[in-house]
Write a protein that holds these residues in place. Structure first.
Motif: not given
Length: 177
Positions: A162-172
Motif C-alpha cells: 500500500t505504501e509502495h503504491e501510494h509512493l508510486q502515485n505520488t511520483i507519478s
C-alpha cells in the motif's frame, strides 16, 4: 545379653530368631573384646602391683573386665531399645514367614526373571514416549508461533504494498507537474 527391658523395667519375651541371633553376635563380639584384655597386659602396665600384690591385681583385672562387659552390654541394650530392634526384627520375621507361606500356597504367580536388557528397554521406552509427547507439544507451540509471525509478515507486506503504491502515485503526480 538378656532380653530387652521395657521402660517399666519388665523383660519382654521376644520370639524373633533374628533378634536372638543379633544378641548372640553382640555377646560373642563383646566377649572377644573383653578376652583381649588380659591380666598379663595389666601386669606390664603395673609391674610393681604385679610383684607386690598379685592377688589384688587379679581382682582389679576381674573388676575392670566386668565393668567393661556390663557397660558395653548396657550400651547395647540402650541402642537396641532406642531403635526398637526387637519389634522391628520380630516384624521382619513375620514378613518372611508370611512370604514363605504365600509361596507355599502359590497364591501369587512367580515374577518372571527379566534380563537387564529388557528392564532397560522398558525404561527407555517410557522415557522415549514422554520425550516424544514433550516434543510434539513443543512442535505445536512452534507451529502456532510461526503462523502468528506469518500473519504479521503478511500484514506488513500488505502495508508495504500500500505504501509502495501510494509512493508510486505520488511520483507519478510529481512527474506530471
Amino acid at each position: 545379653m538378656e532380653a530387652p527391658e521395657t521402660p517399666a523395667g519388665d523383660t519382654q519375651s521376644v520370639d524373633s530368631v533374628r533378634y536372638h541371633k543379633l544378641l548372640s553376635v553382640l555377646d560373642r563380639s563383646l566377649s572377644a573384646v573383653v578376652d583381649t584384655f588380659k591380666l598379663e597386659d595389666l601386669s606390664t602396665v603395673f609391674p610393681d602391683l604385679a610383684r607386690e600384690i598379685p592377688a589384688k591385681l587379679a581382682d582389679s583385672h576381674e573388676q575392670i573386665s566386668t565393668y567393661i562387659r556390663n557397660s558395653a552390654n548396657s550400651d547395647f541394650q540402650a541402642i537396641l531399645m532406642q531403635y526398637e530392634m526387637a519389634e522391628k526384627l520380630a516384624s521382619l520375621d513375620g514378613l518372611v514367614k508370611e512370604a514363605a507361606e504365600r509361596k507355599l500356597a502359590s497364591e501369587e504367580r512367580p515374577i518372571p526373571s527379566l534380563s537387564p536388557e529388557s528392564i532397560n528397554r522398558n525404561r527407555s521406552v517410557a522415557i522415549k514416549r514422554a520425550e516424544l509427547a514433550r516434543l510434539k507439544a513443543r512442535l505445536e507451540q512452534v507451529k502456532e508461533e510461526n503462523s502468528q509471525q506469518l500473519a504479521k509478515l503478511s500484514d506488513q507486506r500488505a502495508a508495504l504494498a500500500t505504501e509502495h503504491e501510494h509512493l508510486q502515485n505520488t511520483i507519478s503526480l510529481v512527474d506530471s507537474l
